[in-house]
Design a protein around this motif. Structure first.
Motif, PDB file in Angstrom:
ATOM      1  N   VAL A   1      19.760  -0.579  42.385  1.00  0.00           N
ATOM      2  CA  VAL A   1      19.362  -0.191  41.026  1.00  0.00           C
ATOM      3  C   VAL A   1      20.071   1.071  40.547  1.00  0.00           C
ATOM      4  O   VAL A   1      20.125   1.338  39.345  1.00  0.00           O
ATOM      5  N   PHE A   2      20.598   1.855  41.490  1.00  0.00           N
ATOM      6  CA  PHE A   2      21.271   3.097  41.100  1.00  0.00           C
ATOM      7  C   PHE A   2      22.773   2.913  40.856  1.00  0.00           C
ATOM      8  O   PHE A   2      23.441   3.856  40.422  1.00  0.00           O
ATOM      9  N   ILE A   3      23.281   1.725  41.149  1.00  0.00           N
ATOM     10  CA  ILE A   3      24.725   1.520  41.042  1.00  0.00           C
ATOM     11  C   ILE A   3      25.194   1.544  39.589  1.00  0.00           C
ATOM     12  O   ILE A   3      26.199   2.182  39.262  1.00  0.00           O
ATOM     13  N   ALA A   4      24.469   0.867  38.708  1.00  0.00           N
ATOM     14  CA  ALA A   4      24.873   0.831  37.294  1.00  0.00           C
ATOM     15  C   ALA A   4      24.895   2.227  36.667  1.00  0.00           C
ATOM     16  O   ALA A   4      25.892   2.609  36.036  1.00  0.00           O
ATOM     17  N   PRO A   5      23.819   3.017  36.815  1.00  0.00           N
ATOM     18  CA  PRO A   5      23.880   4.378  36.256  1.00  0.00           C
ATOM     19  C   PRO A   5      25.017   5.212  36.852  1.00  0.00           C
ATOM     20  O   PRO A   5      25.704   5.944  36.129  1.00  0.00           O
ATOM     21  N   ALA A   6      25.215   5.083  38.166  1.00  0.00           N
ATOM     22  CA  ALA A   6      26.254   5.883  38.827  1.00  0.00           C
ATOM     23  C   ALA A   6      27.648   5.508  38.334  1.00  0.00           C
ATOM     24  O   ALA A   6      28.485   6.389  38.094  1.00  0.00           O
ATOM     25  N   THR A   7      27.903   4.219  38.178  1.00  0.00           N
ATOM     26  CA  THR A   7      29.234   3.801  37.719  1.00  0.00           C
ATOM     27  C   THR A   7      29.514   4.301  36.306  1.00  0.00           C
ATOM     28  O   THR A   7      30.626   4.748  36.007  1.00  0.00           O
ATOM     29  N   LEU A   8      28.518   4.245  35.448  1.00  0.00           N
ATOM     30  CA  LEU A   8      28.702   4.726  34.075  1.00  0.00           C
ATOM     31  C   LEU A   8      28.959   6.234  34.050  1.00  0.00           C
ATOM     32  O   LEU A   8      29.844   6.712  33.329  1.00  0.00           O
ATOM     33  N   ILE A   9      28.201   6.970  34.844  1.00  0.00           N
ATOM     34  CA  ILE A   9      28.345   8.432  34.852  1.00  0.00           C
ATOM     35  C   ILE A   9      29.702   8.849  35.410  1.00  0.00           C
ATOM     36  O   ILE A   9      30.413   9.671  34.811  1.00  0.00           O
ATOM     37  N   PHE A  10      30.083   8.285  36.550  1.00  0.00           N
ATOM     38  CA  PHE A  10      31.364   8.674  37.152  1.00  0.00           C
ATOM     39  C   PHE A  10      32.547   8.202  36.304  1.00  0.00           C
ATOM     40  O   PHE A  10      33.570   8.887  36.229  1.00  0.00           O
ATOM     41  N   TYR A  11      32.404   7.055  35.676  1.00  0.00           N
ATOM     42  CA  TYR A  11      33.466   6.586  34.782  1.00  0.00           C
ATOM     43  C   TYR A  11      33.602   7.528  33.589  1.00  0.00           C
ATOM     44  O   TYR A  11      34.715   7.874  33.171  1.00  0.00           O
ATOM     45  N   GLY A  12      32.465   7.953  33.053  1.00  0.00           N
ATOM     46  CA  GLY A  12      32.496   8.910  31.949  1.00  0.00           C
ATOM     47  C   GLY A  12      33.133  10.228  32.358  1.00  0.00           C
ATOM     48  O   GLY A  12      33.927  10.810  31.609  1.00  0.00           O
ATOM     49  N   LEU A  13      32.803  10.706  33.556  1.00  0.00           N
ATOM     50  CA  LEU A  13      33.415  11.944  34.056  1.00  0.00           C
ATOM     51  C   LEU A  13      34.926  11.787  34.220  1.00  0.00           C
ATOM     52  O   LEU A  13      35.694  12.719  33.942  1.00  0.00           O
ATOM     53  N   ALA A  14      35.350  10.611  34.665  1.00  0.00           N
ATOM     54  CA  ALA A  14      36.787  10.353  34.817  1.00  0.00           C
ATOM     55  C   ALA A  14      37.493  10.398  33.460  1.00  0.00           C
ATOM     56  O   ALA A  14      38.591  10.963  33.334  1.00  0.00           O
ATOM     57  N   LEU A  15      36.867   9.829  32.445  1.00  0.00           N
ATOM     58  CA  LEU A  15      37.463   9.845  31.104  1.00  0.00           C
ATOM     59  C   LEU A  15      37.556  11.265  30.558  1.00  0.00           C
ATOM     60  O   LEU A  15      38.582  11.660  29.991  1.00  0.00           O
ATOM     61  N   VAL A  16      36.490  12.027  30.730  1.00  0.00           N
ATOM     62  CA  VAL A  16      36.490  13.415  30.242  1.00  0.00           C
ATOM     63  C   VAL A  16      37.550  14.233  30.975  1.00  0.00           C
ATOM     64  O   VAL A  16      38.275  15.033  30.371  1.00  0.00           O
ATOM     65  N   ASN A  17      37.657  14.019  32.273  1.00  0.00           N
ATOM     66  CA  ASN A  17      38.616  14.780  33.075  1.00  0.00           C
ATOM     67  C   ASN A  17      40.059  14.449  32.702  1.00  0.00           C
ATOM     68  O   ASN A  17      40.944  15.310  32.759  1.00  0.00           O
ATOM     69  N   ALA A  18      40.300  13.204  32.310  1.00  0.00           N
ATOM     70  CA  ALA A  18      41.662  12.778  31.967  1.00  0.00           C
ATOM     71  C   ALA A  18      42.006  13.011  30.502  1.00  0.00           C
ATOM     72  O   ALA A  18      43.178  12.934  30.124  1.00  0.00           O
ATOM     73  N   SER A  19      41.006  13.305  29.687  1.00  0.00           N
ATOM     74  CA  SER A  19      41.225  13.369  28.236  1.00  0.00           C
ATOM     75  C   SER A  19      42.165  14.493  27.820  1.00  0.00           C
ATOM     76  O   SER A  19      42.778  14.427  26.752  1.00  0.00           O
ATOM     77  N   LYS A  20      42.300  15.529  28.647  1.00  0.00           N
ATOM     78  CA  LYS A  20      43.185  16.640  28.256  1.00  0.00           C
ATOM     79  C   LYS A  20      44.655  16.245  28.300  1.00  0.00           C
ATOM     80  O   LYS A  20      45.510  17.007  27.846  1.00  0.00           O
TER      81      LYS A  20
END
Length: 229
Positions: free
Chosen positions: A159-178
């Motif tokens: 049950v924690f996999i979906a929230p975790a994937t969304l959060i880490f994917y979002g962090l990856a996008l923010v980190n790469a956005s620069k």
């Protein structure tokens, strides 16, 4: 004498007018040069070949994958929207992982194809130092999140996999956005918020996955395509 003075005045006015026009032209050229320099600096420091169409395609693939998983669950006698706690068999989990892997490969492949096409149209290099920095900054949070999700999977905390994937994917996008368009950062923030919200609605991961990887990608892709086409 009066005629000479008038001629001198006319000559002076012409000279002043010429000087003013020259200054204006130089100012315009200076502004154009600055704009050109800024554009060159942006091209050298940011990856600007991302295609909005690739985001739309990735979103559509994610939605189709979510629909397919829903019918796989129905095949196993699981009514996802009934709100019941379900125990998934090992084979079912493996099948869903394979489906997720196929969706990921298709999304990445489409992203590369559309981005390469856009690069050719704009006569830009698709692989340079900026691309490497972009991929590295994107990969660090993403790989970390992937390993974290494998740990959750190993311990049966599905049950924690979906929230975790969304959060880490979002962090990856923010980190790469620069290293690319700022719109990527906004998409990342939306994914993070959606992942955090999904922690309070455990068991509805498929819905949040569809919203995050499907709907948000389509919206982002359409905005990007319209803004940077």
């Amino acid at each position: 004498m009066l005629l000479q003075k008038e001629r001198k005045c006319k000559t002076c006015r012409k000279m002043i007018s010429f000087v003013i026009q020259s200054v204006i032209m130089e100012s315009k050229n200076y502004h154009e040069d600055l704009t050109h320099i800024r554009s060159m600096m942006e091209r050298s420091s940011r990856f600007i070949s991302l295609s909005g169409i690739s985001g739309v395609f990735a979103g559509l693939v994610a939605i189709l994958g979510a629909v397919y998983i829903y019918f796989v669950l129905r095949r196993e006698g699981i009514d996802y929207f009934a709100g019941n706690s379900n125990v998934f068999s090992k084979d079912l989990v493996c099948e869903m992982l394979v489906i997720g892997g196929v969706i990921l490969v298709l999304a990445l492949l489409s992203g590369y194809i559309f981005t390469a096409k856009r690069s050719r149209e704009k006569n830009l290099k698709i692989w340079d130092q900026t691309t490497k920095r972009l991929l590295f900054n994107f990969a660090v949070p993403l790989v970390t999140g992937g390993l974290f999700c494998l740990g959750l999977l190993y311990h049966g905390m599905f049950v924690f996999i979906a929230p975790a994937t969304l959060i880490f994917y979002g962090l990856a996008l923010v980190n790469a956005s620069k290293y690319t368009f700022n719109d990527i950062q906004n998409l990342g923030y939306c994914q993070i918020v959606l992942g955090l919200v999904s922690f309070f609605f455990l068991g509805w991961g498929l819905v949040f996955w569809t919203l995050g990887f499907g709907v948000l990608h389509i919206v982002y892709g359409l905005v990007m395509h319209r803004k940077y086409k």
